[in-house]
Motif scaffolding. Structure first.
Motif, PDB file in Angstrom:
ATOM      1  N   ARG A   9       0.784  -1.371  -0.181  1.00  0.00           N
ATOM      2  CA  ARG A   9      -0.099   0.054   0.018  1.00  0.00           C
ATOM      3  C   ARG A   9       0.887   1.106   0.219  1.00  0.00           C
ATOM      4  O   ARG A   9       0.482   2.239  -0.417  1.00  0.00           O
ATOM      5  CB  ARG A   9      -1.045   0.002   1.090  1.00  0.00           C
ATOM      6  N   CYS A  10       1.962   1.220   0.585  1.00  0.00           N
ATOM      7  CA  CYS A  10       2.908   2.479   0.578  1.00  0.00           C
ATOM      8  C   CYS A  10       3.357   2.726  -0.465  1.00  0.00           C
ATOM      9  O   CYS A  10       3.893   1.957  -1.278  1.00  0.00           O
ATOM     10  CB  CYS A  10       4.119   2.019   1.544  1.00  0.00           C
ATOM     11  N   GLN A  11       3.113   4.015  -1.032  1.00  0.00           N
ATOM     12  CA  GLN A  11       3.576   4.489  -2.176  1.00  0.00           C
ATOM     13  C   GLN A  11       4.762   5.734  -2.214  1.00  0.00           C
ATOM     14  O   GLN A  11       4.990   6.183  -3.089  1.00  0.00           O
ATOM     15  CB  GLN A  11       2.661   5.734  -2.824  1.00  0.00           C
ATOM     16  N   HIS A  13       5.476   8.298  -0.169  1.00  0.00           N
ATOM     17  CA  HIS A  13       5.449   9.515   0.153  1.00  0.00           C
ATOM     18  C   HIS A  13       5.945  10.298   1.090  1.00  0.00           C
ATOM     19  O   HIS A  13       6.200  11.350   1.285  1.00  0.00           O
ATOM     20  CB  HIS A  13       3.667  10.008   0.273  1.00  0.00           C
ATOM     21  N   HIS A  32       9.865   2.154  -0.210  1.00  0.00           N
ATOM     22  CA  HIS A  32       8.609   2.374   0.801  1.00  0.00           C
ATOM     23  C   HIS A  32       9.323   2.575   2.074  1.00  0.00           C
ATOM     24  O   HIS A  32      10.242   2.215   2.437  1.00  0.00           O
ATOM     25  CB  HIS A  32       7.540   1.124   0.685  1.00  0.00           C
ATOM     26  N   CYS A  55      -0.562   9.403   6.754  1.00  0.00           N
ATOM     27  CA  CYS A  55      -0.252   8.390   5.646  1.00  0.00           C
ATOM     28  C   CYS A  55      -1.442   8.592   4.576  1.00  0.00           C
ATOM     29  O   CYS A  55      -2.313   8.057   4.910  1.00  0.00           O
ATOM     30  CB  CYS A  55       0.260   7.094   6.057  1.00  0.00           C
ATOM     31  N   GLU A  57      -1.783   6.713   2.092  1.00  0.00           N
ATOM     32  CA  GLU A  57      -2.181   5.470   1.468  1.00  0.00           C
ATOM     33  C   GLU A  57      -2.962   4.720   2.817  1.00  0.00           C
ATOM     34  O   GLU A  57      -3.194   3.315   2.388  1.00  0.00           O
ATOM     35  CB  GLU A  57      -1.054   4.823   0.817  1.00  0.00           C
ATOM     36  N   ALA A  59      -1.265   2.883   4.934  1.00  0.00           N
ATOM     37  CA  ALA A  59      -0.530   1.841   4.809  1.00  0.00           C
ATOM     38  C   ALA A  59       0.231   1.376   6.092  1.00  0.00           C
ATOM     39  O   ALA A  59       0.860   0.721   6.476  1.00  0.00           O
ATOM     40  CB  ALA A  59       0.915   1.985   3.923  1.00  0.00           C
TER      41      ALA A  59
END
Length: 64
Positions: A9-11, A13, A32, A55, A57, A59
């Motif tokens: 899920r982590c993009q 950012h 990530h 966060c 996302e 995540a």
């Protein structure tokens, strides 16, 4: 409290790093974030919650 980051899920950012650099690092190769340790140190729970909330996302998972 335990902390984990879902790498799917982590993009990358890095908002968690901005909110809590003492709790998160960044895996440059995988692109990530990752927790620096599995267990949140005593007294750092509010910081962990702010990082999770930052966060985009969603995540980050916090568990008691």
């Amino acid at each position: 409290m335990r902390i984990s980051v879902d790498p799917d899920r982590c993009q990358g950012h890095a908002q968690c790093l901005s909110a809590a650099p003492e709790l998160f690092g960044f895996d440059d190769e995988a692109e990530h974030a990752l927790p620096l340790q599995e267990k949140v140190p005593a007294g750092q729970e509010p910081v962990a919650r702010r990082a999770a909330a930052a966060c985009p996302e969603r995540a980050i998972t916090l568990t008691d």
